[in-house]
Design an enzyme around this catalytic site. Structure first.
Site, PDB file in Angstrom:
ATOM      1  N   ASP A 112       3.468   1.854  -7.404  1.00 23.55           N
ATOM      2  CA  ASP A 112       3.299   0.395  -7.445  1.00 23.55           C
ATOM      3  C   ASP A 112       2.710  -0.114  -8.764  1.00 23.55           C
ATOM      4  OD1 ASP A 112       4.265   0.361  -4.847  1.00 23.55           O
ATOM      5  OD2 ASP A 112       2.242   0.549  -4.000  1.00 23.55           O
ATOM      6  N   HIS A 161      10.127  -1.944  -5.126  1.00 23.52           N
ATOM      7  CA  HIS A 161      10.072  -2.347  -6.534  1.00 23.52           C
ATOM      8  C   HIS A 161      10.297  -3.849  -6.618  1.00 23.52           C
ATOM      9  CE1 HIS A 161      11.126   1.991  -8.008  1.00 23.52           C
ATOM     10  NE2 HIS A 161      10.030   1.933  -7.300  1.00 23.52           N
TER      11      HIS A 161
HETATM   12  P1  GDP Z   1       6.614  -0.868  -8.367  1.00 26.83           P
HETATM   13  O1  GDP Z   1       6.772  -0.225  -7.049  1.00 26.83           O
HETATM   14  O2  GDP Z   1       6.053   0.063  -9.398  1.00 26.83           O
HETATM   15  O3  GDP Z   1       7.855  -1.546  -8.852  1.00 26.83           O
HETATM   16  O4  GDP Z   1       5.519  -2.020  -8.177  1.00 26.83           O
HETATM   17  P2  GDP Z   1       5.406  -3.034  -6.914  1.00 26.83           P
HETATM   18  O5  GDP Z   1       6.500  -4.009  -6.986  1.00 26.83           O
HETATM   19  O6  GDP Z   1       5.243  -2.264  -5.660  1.00 26.83           O
HETATM   20  O7  GDP Z   1       4.009  -3.684  -7.179  1.00 26.83           O
HETATM   21  C1  GDP Z   1       3.765  -4.469  -8.312  1.00 26.83           C
HETATM   22  C2  GDP Z   1       3.344  -5.892  -7.844  1.00 26.83           C
HETATM   23  O8  GDP Z   1       2.718  -6.552  -8.899  1.00 26.83           O
HETATM   24  C3  GDP Z   1       4.512  -6.743  -7.456  1.00 26.83           C
HETATM   25  O9  GDP Z   1       4.100  -7.649  -6.468  1.00 26.83           O
HETATM   26  C4  GDP Z   1       4.831  -7.485  -8.750  1.00 26.83           C
HETATM   27  O10 GDP Z   1       5.470  -8.756  -8.541  1.00 26.83           O
HETATM   28  C5  GDP Z   1       3.459  -7.696  -9.302  1.00 26.83           C
HETATM   29  N1  GDP Z   1       3.384  -7.701 -10.759  1.00 26.83           N
HETATM   30  C6  GDP Z   1       4.060  -6.918 -11.643  1.00 26.83           C
HETATM   31  N2  GDP Z   1       3.625  -7.135 -12.893  1.00 26.83           N
HETATM   32  C7  GDP Z   1       2.654  -8.076 -12.806  1.00 26.83           C
HETATM   33  C8  GDP Z   1       1.791  -8.692 -13.760  1.00 26.83           C
HETATM   34  O11 GDP Z   1       1.819  -8.426 -14.945  1.00 26.83           O
HETATM   35  N3  GDP Z   1       0.886  -9.596 -13.269  1.00 26.83           N
HETATM   36  C9  GDP Z   1       0.804  -9.912 -11.945  1.00 26.83           C
HETATM   37  N4  GDP Z   1      -0.110 -10.791 -11.564  1.00 26.83           N
HETATM   38  N5  GDP Z   1       1.603  -9.337 -11.033  1.00 26.83           N
HETATM   39  C10 GDP Z   1       2.496  -8.437 -11.447  1.00 26.83           C
HETATM   40  P1  IMO Z   2       6.977   2.680  -5.281  1.00 25.44           P
HETATM   41  O1  IMO Z   2       8.244   3.287  -5.832  1.00 25.44           O
HETATM   42  C1  IMO Z   2       3.179   3.521  -3.341  1.00 25.44           C
HETATM   43  C2  IMO Z   2       3.094   7.010  -0.692  1.00 25.44           C
HETATM   44  C3  IMO Z   2       2.825   6.812   0.778  1.00 25.44           C
HETATM   45  C4  IMO Z   2       2.195   8.149   1.123  1.00 25.44           C
HETATM   46  C5  IMO Z   2       2.960   9.143   0.259  1.00 25.44           C
HETATM   47  C6  IMO Z   2       4.114   9.821   0.979  1.00 25.44           C
HETATM   48  O2  IMO Z   2       7.102   1.310  -4.793  1.00 25.44           O
HETATM   49  O3  IMO Z   2       5.864   2.899  -6.264  1.00 25.44           O
HETATM   50  P2  IMO Z   2       6.514   9.023   1.785  1.00 25.44           P
HETATM   51  O4  IMO Z   2       6.917   7.887   2.642  1.00 25.44           O
HETATM   52  O5  IMO Z   2       7.091   9.004   0.411  1.00 25.44           O
HETATM   53  O6  IMO Z   2       6.708  10.354   2.443  1.00 25.44           O
HETATM   54  O7  IMO Z   2       4.918   8.850   1.629  1.00 25.44           O
HETATM   55  O8  IMO Z   2       3.452   8.377  -0.842  1.00 25.44           O
HETATM   56  N1  IMO Z   2       4.224   6.215  -1.221  1.00 25.44           N
HETATM   57  C7  IMO Z   2       4.089   5.155  -2.034  1.00 25.44           C
HETATM   58  N2  IMO Z   2       2.984   4.544  -2.492  1.00 25.44           N
HETATM   59  N3  IMO Z   2       4.391   3.109  -3.764  1.00 25.44           N
HETATM   60  C8  IMO Z   2       5.517   3.757  -3.369  1.00 25.44           C
HETATM   61  O9  IMO Z   2       6.707   3.543  -3.943  1.00 25.44           O
HETATM   62  C9  IMO Z   2       5.402   4.791  -2.409  1.00 25.44           C
HETATM   63  N4  IMO Z   2       6.283   5.620  -1.795  1.00 25.44           N
HETATM   64  C10 IMO Z   2       5.553   6.479  -1.072  1.00 25.44           C
HETATM   65  O10 IMO Z   2       1.957   5.734   0.992  1.00 25.44           O
HETATM   66  O11 IMO Z   2       0.860   8.176   0.662  1.00 25.44           O
HETATM   67 MG    MG Z   3       6.117  -0.441  -5.074  1.00 25.56          MG
END
Ligand code: GDP
Ligand code: IMO
Ligand code: MG
Length: 424
Positions: A13, A41
């Site tokens: 994340d 994502h």
């Molecule tokens: P990923 O799984 O690595 O793609 O990340 P996620 O989407 O799960 O989590 C990132 C969160 O932060 C999302 O809700 C994005 O919209 C938000 N986000 C990403 N970049 C920024 C930033 O620079 N500032 C803020 N405030 N939010 C961001």
């Molecule tokens: P993105 O791509 C954050 C974590 C789960 C758990 C461990 C194993 O959005 O960064 P799984 O379901 O893969 O067997 O779970 O990994 N986990 C994540 N945590 N972001 C993710 O994906 C995750 N995908 C799995 O919470 O600890």
């Molecule tokens: Mg994510």
């Protein structure tokens, strides 16, 4: 021409989706190289806000070829749902392809994920319950079905029959209901009907793109700390989010990668169980969660929050061979008077670790050693260049880059596509 791997450098994340969406504006091809619909994502752009689970985050650029790679586990039902939601928002899906060699995540994998977690009692992993572990386990056990099997119904039927021999016994042992092979087979025929034209041998496509010198992005899922081999085992996912797996999962020669961008949040978060040394259990952690809106994009679970971890970034940087950093969510720290960065772990015997990652039993016991950095107490979300950032924000970012040992390539100061800029 460049092949760039974009990988998570923490616990997941980090903002990989938004980084890919930004870079895809200039890319010819994006390949997701591992994971499944455990990913969330988030991309915010002119099509609205979307949490992508299986579809590569380059999908919003109609000129970019988007491939769900061989290293992924694909739940066709989840994929169809995601496609429908994007299509409803007006996103063009003509350029979406699925590797015939990618594993097919079946409905029983989700059931098994839930039952296995329940059977672990209090020693849970905290999985996303999307069936990821059981699907990769079947892949390794050679009892998995692949997306390409949908193209050969007789073969598919035989593979499904043989898989169910084992699956139904497992389900019974764990207290679940055995599944009806006919029903599953019919579901597969439906998937075939709707997805067959997108299921391809990706090798010729990818090879041509590489030979023509096209711009290729390899999109990772999760982050190094939950890598199957190098993360906090057993609190990991069942695939390898590190850059070394990117060519394997995407179907490129090992030496094809030119750049590795490590995506790193300006602080730390984690969802799921396992050690997380810089976690804050106090109101500061609560504040980070509220300011950063740290709730899971897939499961909605509140994310665990903590200070930036410099030991984890050094580890991530070395292991991934990072060439540049994308620092995200800097704006979330705009109103913190003082910030902390963890620069070492103290083990119970007093030893200080900075350049390696203690194994899981030790990591539960380490005490983080912090440096205090002054906050900047000024809004950054309108900044569009390094020069525009407040001096203390630049100092904070420089320290992160110094700990990682690689230069900053990009910074984001908000979730929108235009709230990211390149740093030279
Ligand atoms: P990923 O799984 O690595 O793609 O990340 P996620 O989407 O799960 O989590 C990132 C969160 O932060 C999302 O809700 C994005 O919209 C938000 N986000 C990403 N970049 C920024 C930033 O620079 N500032 C803020 N405030 N939010 C961001
Ligand atoms: P993105 O791509 C954050 C974590 C789960 C758990 C461990 C194993 O959005 O960064 P799984 O379901 O893969 O067997 O779970 O990994 N986990 C994540 N945590 N972001 C993710 O994906 C995750 N995908 C799995 O919470 O600890
Ligand atoms: Mg994510």
């Amino acid at each position: 021409m460049t092949v760039t791997a974009v990988v998570g450098a923490q616990w997941g994340d980090e903002g990989k989706g938004r980084v890919i969406d930004y870079l895809a504006q200039q890319a010819d091809m994006v390949i997701r190289f591992q994971g499944g619909d455990n990913a969330g994502h988030t991309v915010v752009n002119e099509y609205g806000r979307h949490a992508l689970h299986l579809i590569p985050s380059g999908i919003f650029n109609p000129a970019t070829v988007n491939i769900i790679g061989t290293g992924c586990v694909v739940n066709p039902a989840a994929l169809l749902e995601e496609m429908a939601s994007l299509a409803a928002a007006g996103v063009c899906l003509d350029n979406l392809w699925i590797s015939a060699r990618a594993q097919m995540l079946m409905p029983y994998h989700r059931v098994l994920d839930g039952l296995e977690e329940a059977a672990r009692g209090k020693d849970t992993i905290g999985t996303t319950k999307r069936g990821i572990g059981p699907a990769y386990a079947d892949k390794a056990a050679r009892s998995g079905l692949r997306m390409g099997d949908l193209l050969s119904p007789e073969w598919l039927e035989a593979r499904l029959d043989s898989a169910l021999q084992v699956v139904n016994r497992k389900l019974q042992i764990l207290g679940g209901e055995p599944l009806d092979g006919r029903e599953l087979y019919n579901a597969c025929l439906e998937y075939r009907e709707r997805l067959a034209h997108r299921i391809v041998d990706t090798v010729p496509m990818v090879r041509t793109a590489l030979e023509q010198g096209q711009e290729i992005l390899l999109e990772g899922q999760l982050g190094v700390m939950r890598d199957l081999d190098w993360g906090i085992y057993p609190y990991v996912t069942s695939s390898n989010p590190t850059a070394a797996y990117a060519p394997a999962g995407a179907g490129l020669p090992a030496g094809a990668i030119d750049r590795v961008i490590g995506v790193v949040k300006a602080y730390s978060t984690a969802v799921g169980d396992g050690p997380f040394p810089t976690e804050l259990h106090d109101e500061m952690g609560e504040r980070l969660r509220e300011m950063g809106q740290e709730y899971g994009a897939t499961t909605g679970r509140p994310r665990r929050c903590g200070w930036f971890d410099g030991v984890a970034i050094r580890y991530a940087s070395w292991l991934n061979g990072m060439t540049g950093l994308a620092i995200t969510k800097l704006d979330v720290l705009d109103r913190f008077e003082a910030l902390h960065i963890c620069v070492g772990y103290r083990l119970p015997d007093g030893t200080v670790v900075t350049d390696s990652m203690p194994d899981t039993p030790w990591l539960f016991q380490v005490e983080p050693i912090y440096e205090e950095w002054p906050g900047w107490m000024a809004p950054t979300s309108a900044c569009r260049s390094w020069k525009e950032l407040p001096e203390n924000a630049r100092r904070y970012c420089r320290r992160i880059a110094e700990l990682a040992g690689v230069p900053i390539a990009y910074i984001s100061v908000g979730p929108e596509r235009d709230q990211m800029f390149r740093v030279r």
